[in-house]
Scaffold this motif. Structure first.
Motif, short mmCIF file in Angstrom:
data_model
loop_
_atom_site.label_atom_id
_atom_site.label_comp_id
_atom_site.label_asym_id
_atom_site.label_seq_id
_atom_site.Cartn_x
_atom_site.Cartn_y
_atom_site.Cartn_z
N GLN A 88 0.82 -1.19 0.00
CA GLN A 88 0.00 0.00 0.00
C GLN A 88 0.86 1.24 0.00
O GLN A 88 1.87 1.33 0.70
CB GLN A 88 -0.91 0.01 1.23
CG GLN A 88 -1.98 1.07 1.13
CD GLN A 88 -2.65 1.36 2.46
OE1 GLN A 88 -2.26 0.85 3.49
NE2 GLN A 88 -3.67 2.19 2.41
N CYS A 89 0.45 2.21 -0.81
CA CYS A 89 1.17 3.48 -0.84
C CYS A 89 0.79 4.30 0.39
O CYS A 89 -0.38 4.47 0.70
CB CYS A 89 0.83 4.25 -2.11
SG CYS A 89 1.58 5.88 -2.14
N SER A 90 1.82 4.77 1.09
CA SER A 90 1.56 5.51 2.33
C SER A 90 1.04 6.92 2.05
O SER A 90 0.55 7.60 2.93
CB SER A 90 2.84 5.58 3.16
OG SER A 90 3.89 6.12 2.39
N GLU A 91 1.17 7.39 0.80
CA GLU A 91 0.71 8.73 0.45
C GLU A 91 -0.74 8.71 -0.04
O GLU A 91 -1.61 9.35 0.50
CB GLU A 91 1.58 9.34 -0.65
CG GLU A 91 3.03 9.50 -0.28
CD GLU A 91 3.30 10.79 0.48
OE1 GLU A 91 2.79 11.84 0.05
OE2 GLU A 91 4.01 10.74 1.50
N CYS A 92 -1.00 7.96 -1.10
CA CYS A 92 -2.33 8.00 -1.72
C CYS A 92 -3.20 6.82 -1.32
O CYS A 92 -4.40 6.81 -1.59
CB CYS A 92 -2.20 8.06 -3.25
SG CYS A 92 -1.54 6.55 -3.98
N GLY A 93 -2.61 5.83 -0.68
CA GLY A 93 -3.41 4.71 -0.19
C GLY A 93 -3.71 3.63 -1.21
O GLY A 93 -4.42 2.68 -0.93
N LYS A 128 6.04 3.92 -1.04
CA LYS A 128 5.52 5.04 -1.81
C LYS A 128 5.44 4.64 -3.27
O LYS A 128 6.43 4.18 -3.83
CB LYS A 128 6.46 6.24 -1.64
CG LYS A 128 5.73 7.48 -1.16
CD LYS A 128 6.69 8.58 -0.82
CE LYS A 128 6.54 8.94 0.64
NZ LYS A 128 7.58 9.85 1.12
N CYS A 129 4.28 4.80 -3.89
CA CYS A 129 4.12 4.38 -5.28
C CYS A 129 4.86 5.32 -6.22
O CYS A 129 5.24 6.42 -5.84
CB CYS A 129 2.64 4.27 -5.65
SG CYS A 129 1.83 5.84 -5.94
N SER A 130 5.05 4.88 -7.45
CA SER A 130 5.84 5.67 -8.39
C SER A 130 5.19 7.02 -8.68
O SER A 130 5.87 8.02 -8.84
CB SER A 130 6.06 4.88 -9.68
OG SER A 130 4.82 4.45 -10.19
N LYS A 131 3.88 7.04 -8.72
CA LYS A 131 3.16 8.28 -8.97
C LYS A 131 3.44 9.31 -7.88
O LYS A 131 3.73 10.47 -8.16
CB LYS A 131 1.67 7.97 -9.02
CG LYS A 131 0.87 8.88 -9.93
CD LYS A 131 -0.47 8.23 -10.26
CE LYS A 131 -1.61 9.05 -9.69
NZ LYS A 131 -2.87 8.29 -9.64
N CYS A 132 3.37 8.87 -6.63
CA CYS A 132 3.58 9.79 -5.50
C CYS A 132 5.04 10.21 -5.40
O CYS A 132 5.33 11.34 -5.00
CB CYS A 132 3.11 9.15 -4.21
SG CYS A 132 1.32 8.97 -4.14
N ARG A 133 5.95 9.34 -5.75
CA ARG A 133 7.37 9.70 -5.71
C ARG A 133 7.67 10.78 -6.76
O ARG A 133 8.40 11.71 -6.53
CB ARG A 133 8.27 8.49 -5.94
CG ARG A 133 8.36 7.59 -4.71
CD ARG A 133 9.61 6.73 -4.77
NE ARG A 133 9.90 6.23 -6.09
CZ ARG A 133 9.37 5.14 -6.61
NH1 ARG A 133 8.52 4.42 -5.93
NH2 ARG A 133 9.69 4.75 -7.83
ZN LIG Z 1 0.82 6.78 -4.11
#
Ligand SMILES: [Zn+2]
Ligand SMILES: [Zn+2]
Length: 138
Positions: A88-93, A128-133
């Motif tokens: 799970q991405c800690s930023e966007c979930g 953290k997913c690639s989008k959020c990074r």
């Molecule tokens: Zn994300």
């Protein structure tokens, strides 16, 4: 007709979470969203159905590292969610289903090197997913 309420609750929960497939909600948020639609479904029924939907694998349930509440999210390929781990991405979930073959060797390695038999249904890797990074870098 005795199961009407149960079925109804289940339908509205699944419909709502399917509509917001990339988001996760607390039980309370789901209850509030669903009760706006005047379905006559009470809180207890919602909570009970959330539990059941998690057991069948239609919903994923997880805890955020810094918060107390449980979060629920609809799971698209719900048949195998108890067989693989999730990230799970800690930023966007956003939830990722870790179905790639290399995860098997990860599980094997955990068992061999640490003696830990991973319970995939309960294991969530946080990152953290690639989008959020990418967004952070801008
Ligand atoms: Zn994300
Ligand atoms: Zn899954």
């Amino acid at each position: 007709m005795k199961n009407t309420y149960k079925t109804k609750a289940r339908e509205v929960i699944v419909a709502y979470l399917k509509e917001h497939i990339e988001q996760r909600f607390t039980a309370r948020e789901i209850f509030e969203a669903v009760s706006k639609e005047d379905t006559g479904v009470n809180r207890t029924t919602i909570y009970r159905n959330l539990d059941r939907l998690c057991e069948t694998g239609e919903l994923l349930r997880f805890k955020e590292p810094n918060r107390e509440a449980w979060y629920y999210q609809y799971s698209e390929d719900h048949e195998h969610c108890d067989k693989h781990m999730h990230a799970q991405c800690s930023e966007c979930g956003k939830v990722f289903h870790l179905e790639k073959p290399f995860m098997d060797s990860f599980e094997e390695g955990m068992l061999r090197e640490y003696g830990i038999d991973i319970d995939p249904a309960k294991t969530i890797i946080i990152g953290k997913c690639s989008k959020c990074r990418r967004m952070k870098k801008k």
